[in-house]
Design an enzyme around this catalytic site. Structure first.
Site, PDB file in Angstrom:
ATOM      1  N   ASP A 115      50.552 -12.053-101.287  1.00 20.94           N
ATOM      2  CA  ASP A 115      51.941 -11.798-101.655  1.00 20.94           C
ATOM      3  C   ASP A 115      52.395 -10.430-101.151  1.00 20.94           C
ATOM      4  OD1 ASP A 115      54.366 -12.375-102.774  1.00 20.94           O
ATOM      5  OD2 ASP A 115      53.728 -12.118-104.853  1.00 20.94           O
ATOM      6  N   HIS A 146      55.426 -11.165 -92.115  1.00 21.54           N
ATOM      7  CA  HIS A 146      54.578 -12.351 -92.000  1.00 21.54           C
ATOM      8  C   HIS A 146      53.622 -12.229 -90.811  1.00 21.54           C
ATOM      9  CE1 HIS A 146      56.555 -14.373 -95.228  1.00 21.54           C
ATOM     10  NE2 HIS A 146      57.728 -14.395 -94.629  1.00 21.54           N
ATOM     11  N   LEU A 178      30.727 -18.892 -93.188  1.00 23.54           N
ATOM     12  CA  LEU A 178      31.798 -18.739 -94.171  1.00 23.54           C
ATOM     13  C   LEU A 178      32.709 -19.948 -94.067  1.00 23.54           C
ATOM     14  CD1 LEU A 178      33.606 -17.018 -96.167  1.00 23.54           C
ATOM     15  CD2 LEU A 178      34.718 -16.104 -94.117  1.00 23.54           C
TER      16      LEU A 178
END
Length: 252
Positions: free
Chosen positions: A25, A42, A136
């Site tokens: 956020d 962004h 991962l």
């Protein structure tokens, strides 16, 4: 592999979190603070994702889940949604080869039917290319909502068990979107907000929550270490008492 529910079985825990889930956020506010268009935030946020993925590989984290686009984000201005979709495509095209080279598996979960066919194909290709990687597992939640996840799991469970009306958690869990991953040990939300926002509602039942004022584009490896350090200070009881944990340590 299907993992068990923490409300049914006390999961094994380790000093470091196995699974970290993040709500990224603050991209827009980061840009606004710098008198830049929201798009700049962004774009910078995508760079932050790359850095955190690399940091998690270095720290031996097994699972990393990002909330990239919620089912409620369609309510945003159309031009911003369009931009986010283009960024998603660009990130897939640019980052998947790097992830594959570093042994990272990519999964994308959510209701992908609303995305155009080209994006759906990019996602399928990326998942297929990285499917056997083990360093991962990075999950990107896109057009995802926690309530949607539970509802789709219930639908699949009932379809697989026609005529049955009495179900258990064990029957539901395999149908959740992240059934391949253990429940998150640590949840991080950047940007100063302190809420779950319809993210992994089932899976976060016993997750340790960490909130930070840092905007996502500024969240780096040092900030990640601070969050993990906070996790180290938590006592994970899963409904038990502190005395029970002390006794368990004596026995082990």
């Amino acid at each position: 592999m299907t993992h068990t529910s923490s409300t049914q079985v006390v999961p094994e825990t380790s000093a470091a979190p196995r699974h970290i889930a993040i709500i990224m956020d603050g991209n827009g506010r980061w840009a606004t603070k710098r008198f830049l268009p929201r798009v700049a935030g962004h774009v910078k946020g995508v760079e932050a994702v790359r850095g955190i993925v690399e940091a998690c590989v270095e720290r031996g984290i097994e699972y990393l889940t990002f909330f990239a686009f919620s089912s409620e984000n369609w309510r945003r201005p159309a031009d911003e949604v369009s931009l986010l979709m283009r960024l998603f495509v660009t990130a897939l095209e640019r980052e998947v080869a790097k992830m594959h080279a570093n042994g990272v598996r990519l999964k994308v979960v959510g209701d992908l039917t609303r995305f155009d066919r080209d994006l759906q194909q990019l996602i399928a290709n990326a998942e297929r290319k990285t499917a056997n990687n083990t360093n991962l597992t990075v999950t990107v939640c896109a057009n995802y909502g926690g309530r949607w996840d539970i509802m789709q799991a219930v639908g699949k469970m009932t379809a697989a068990n026609p005529g049955i009306t009495d179900f258990s958690e064990e029957q539901l869990v395999p149908h959740l979107s992240l059934a391949y991953a253990p429940e998150p040990d640590l949840f991080i939300r950047t940007g100063g907000e302190e809420r779950i926002s319809n993210f992994l509602l089932w899976q976060l039942a016993y997750t340790e929550l960490y909130f930070t004022e840092t905007y996502w584009p500024d969240f780096d490896a040092t900030a990640l270490d601070t969050a993990i350090s906070s996790y180290h200070q938590r006592e994970r009881r899963f409904g038990r008492t502190s005395a029970q944990l002390v006794e368990q340590k004596k026995v082990s």
